[in-house]
Scaffold this motif. Structure first.
Motif, PDB file in Angstrom:
ATOM      1  N   MET A 177      35.599  35.561  55.668  1.00 26.92           N
ATOM      2  CA  MET A 177      34.156  35.637  55.574  1.00 26.92           C
ATOM      3  C   MET A 177      33.738  35.414  54.119  1.00 26.92           C
ATOM      4  N   GLY A 178      32.768  34.507  53.909  1.00 27.87           N
ATOM      5  CA  GLY A 178      32.252  34.311  52.564  1.00 27.87           C
ATOM      6  C   GLY A 178      31.531  35.555  52.092  1.00 27.87           C
ATOM      7  N   LYS A 179      31.455  35.707  50.791  1.00 24.36           N
ATOM      8  CA  LYS A 179      30.864  36.923  50.235  1.00 24.36           C
ATOM      9  C   LYS A 179      29.641  36.593  49.379  1.00 24.36           C
ATOM     10  N   GLY A 192      16.549  43.850  40.552  1.00 19.46           N
ATOM     11  CA  GLY A 192      15.969  43.512  39.262  1.00 19.46           C
ATOM     12  C   GLY A 192      16.595  44.276  38.113  1.00 19.46           C
ATOM     13  N   GLU A 193      17.436  45.236  38.417  1.00 22.74           N
ATOM     14  CA  GLU A 193      18.106  46.021  37.381  1.00 22.74           C
ATOM     15  C   GLU A 193      19.465  45.442  36.988  1.00 22.74           C
ATOM     16  N   VAL A 194      19.858  44.325  37.579  1.00 25.97           N
ATOM     17  CA  VAL A 194      21.159  43.727  37.287  1.00 25.97           C
ATOM     18  C   VAL A 194      21.224  43.306  35.821  1.00 25.97           C
ATOM     19  N   THR A 195      22.386  43.502  35.225  1.00 25.12           N
ATOM     20  CA  THR A 195      22.547  43.152  33.815  1.00 25.12           C
ATOM     21  C   THR A 195      23.227  41.794  33.665  1.00 25.12           C
ATOM     22  N   SER A 196      23.085  41.238  32.493  1.00 24.08           N
ATOM     23  CA  SER A 196      23.724  39.967  32.170  1.00 24.08           C
ATOM     24  C   SER A 196      25.230  40.070  32.361  1.00 24.08           C
ATOM     25  N   SER A 197      25.807  41.141  31.905  1.00 29.28           N
ATOM     26  CA  SER A 197      27.249  41.302  32.023  1.00 29.28           C
ATOM     27  C   SER A 197      27.697  41.441  33.474  1.00 29.28           C
ATOM     28  N   GLU A 198      26.922  42.130  34.315  1.00 23.76           N
ATOM     29  CA  GLU A 198      27.260  42.219  35.741  1.00 23.76           C
ATOM     30  C   GLU A 198      27.216  40.840  36.386  1.00 23.76           C
ATOM     31  N   LEU A 199      26.226  40.042  36.026  1.00 30.02           N
ATOM     32  CA  LEU A 199      26.110  38.697  36.594  1.00 30.02           C
ATOM     33  C   LEU A 199      27.269  37.808  36.174  1.00 30.02           C
ATOM     34  N   LYS A 200      27.751  37.968  34.976  1.00 28.67           N
ATOM     35  CA  LYS A 200      28.884  37.177  34.500  1.00 28.67           C
ATOM     36  C   LYS A 200      30.194  37.600  35.164  1.00 28.67           C
ATOM     37  N   GLU A 201      30.336  38.874  35.463  1.00 29.57           N
ATOM     38  CA  GLU A 201      31.601  39.418  35.963  1.00 29.57           C
ATOM     39  C   GLU A 201      31.717  39.479  37.487  1.00 29.57           C
ATOM     40  N   ILE A 202      30.624  39.366  38.206  1.00 32.95           N
ATOM     41  CA  ILE A 202      30.633  39.583  39.653  1.00 32.95           C
ATOM     42  C   ILE A 202      31.578  38.625  40.389  1.00 32.95           C
ATOM     43  N   LYS A 203      31.780  37.441  39.837  1.00 35.51           N
ATOM     44  CA  LYS A 203      32.665  36.472  40.495  1.00 35.51           C
ATOM     45  C   LYS A 203      34.093  36.997  40.609  1.00 35.51           C
ATOM     46  N   TYR A 204      34.496  37.883  39.705  1.00 38.28           N
ATOM     47  CA  TYR A 204      35.853  38.419  39.723  1.00 38.28           C
ATOM     48  C   TYR A 204      36.084  39.407  40.860  1.00 38.28           C
ATOM     49  N   LEU A 205      35.023  39.785  41.543  1.00 39.02           N
ATOM     50  CA  LEU A 205      35.139  40.628  42.730  1.00 39.02           C
ATOM     51  C   LEU A 205      35.317  39.792  43.996  1.00 39.02           C
ATOM     52  N   GLY A 206      35.313  38.468  43.833  1.00 39.20           N
ATOM     53  CA  GLY A 206      35.446  37.585  44.994  1.00 39.20           C
ATOM     54  C   GLY A 206      34.103  37.176  45.578  1.00 39.20           C
ATOM     55  N   VAL A 207      33.030  37.569  44.929  1.00 38.59           N
ATOM     56  CA  VAL A 207      31.692  37.188  45.387  1.00 38.59           C
ATOM     57  C   VAL A 207      31.510  35.693  45.148  1.00 38.59           C
ATOM     58  N   GLU A 208      30.953  34.992  46.142  1.00 32.10           N
ATOM     59  CA  GLU A 208      30.805  33.537  46.070  1.00 32.10           C
ATOM     60  C   GLU A 208      29.368  33.072  45.897  1.00 32.10           C
ATOM     61  N   ALA A 209      28.410  33.967  46.103  1.00 33.66           N
ATOM     62  CA  ALA A 209      26.993  33.623  45.943  1.00 33.66           C
ATOM     63  C   ALA A 209      26.213  34.906  45.687  1.00 33.66           C
ATOM     64  N   ILE A 210      25.048  34.741  45.064  1.00 33.21           N
ATOM     65  CA  ILE A 210      24.189  35.877  44.738  1.00 33.21           C
ATOM     66  C   ILE A 210      22.841  35.707  45.421  1.00 33.21           C
ATOM     67  N   HIS A 248      24.280  46.031  45.849  1.00 40.46           N
ATOM     68  CA  HIS A 248      23.991  46.319  47.246  1.00 40.46           C
ATOM     69  C   HIS A 248      25.151  45.946  48.158  1.00 40.46           C
ATOM     70  N   LEU A 249      26.325  45.768  47.616  1.00 37.74           N
ATOM     71  CA  LEU A 249      27.464  45.281  48.400  1.00 37.74           C
ATOM     72  C   LEU A 249      28.506  46.389  48.544  1.00 37.74           C
ATOM     73  N   PRO A 250      28.734  46.873  49.765  1.00 34.86           N
ATOM     74  CA  PRO A 250      29.777  47.901  49.945  1.00 34.86           C
ATOM     75  C   PRO A 250      31.152  47.334  49.592  1.00 34.86           C
ATOM     76  N   VAL A 251      31.990  48.147  48.986  1.00 33.89           N
ATOM     77  CA  VAL A 251      33.305  47.706  48.533  1.00 33.89           C
ATOM     78  C   VAL A 251      34.150  47.170  49.690  1.00 33.89           C
ATOM     79  N   TYR A 252      34.090  47.806  50.869  1.00 27.45           N
ATOM     80  CA  TYR A 252      34.911  47.343  51.992  1.00 27.45           C
ATOM     81  C   TYR A 252      34.621  45.890  52.342  1.00 27.45           C
ATOM     82  N   PHE A 253      33.403  45.445  52.098  1.00 30.05           N
ATOM     83  CA  PHE A 253      33.004  44.077  52.417  1.00 30.05           C
ATOM     84  C   PHE A 253      33.827  43.062  51.626  1.00 30.05           C
TER      85      PHE A 253
END
Length: 124
Positions: A12-14, A20-38, A1-6
């Protein structure tokens, strides 16, 4: 649900909301996008405003277990202040309270926020 421009907004923290469709691999890798919290926004719309269930807790725990990032739970369910303790117990870092628990009346809003604040303060 996060637009790329963000992801490139400076100063600004991210936080990214996951469904509910998120996968294990997406959860492991999301930090590499600069996301700081879920934000765990995993409840199907048909289940909004219903009481929190053990199955919901298992789903939140799955997310917590699959990432190193802090996980916040959005109040899509009718979470009660006394349930904050169990959310913390399963590893949830915080709660994002909204209209499902606060209602739409200003008087009730302040009361509910104070109840959640007290529940959170009682955890420490």
């Amino acid at each position: 649900h996060l637009p790329v421009y963000f992801l490139s907004l400076p100063g600004m923290g991210k936080m990214a909301a996951v469904s509910g469709e998120v996968t294990s691999s997406e959860l492991k890798e999301i930090k590499y996008l600069g996301v700081e919290a879920i934000e765990a926004s995993i409840i199907p719309r048909k289940d909004y405003r219903k009481p929190l269930t053990a199955r919901d807790l298992l789903h939140y725990r799955f997310i917590v277990d699959q990432t190193e990032l802090p996980v916040l739970v959005s109040t899509q369910k009718k979470i009660r202040p006394e349930e904050v303790r169990i959310l913390k117990h399963i590893g949830v870092s915080g709660i994002v309270i909204g209209a499902v628990v606060t209602g739409n009346e200003l008087e009730n809003f302040g009361k509910v926020v104070r109840e959640f604040r007290k529940a959170i303060d009682d955890l420490v």
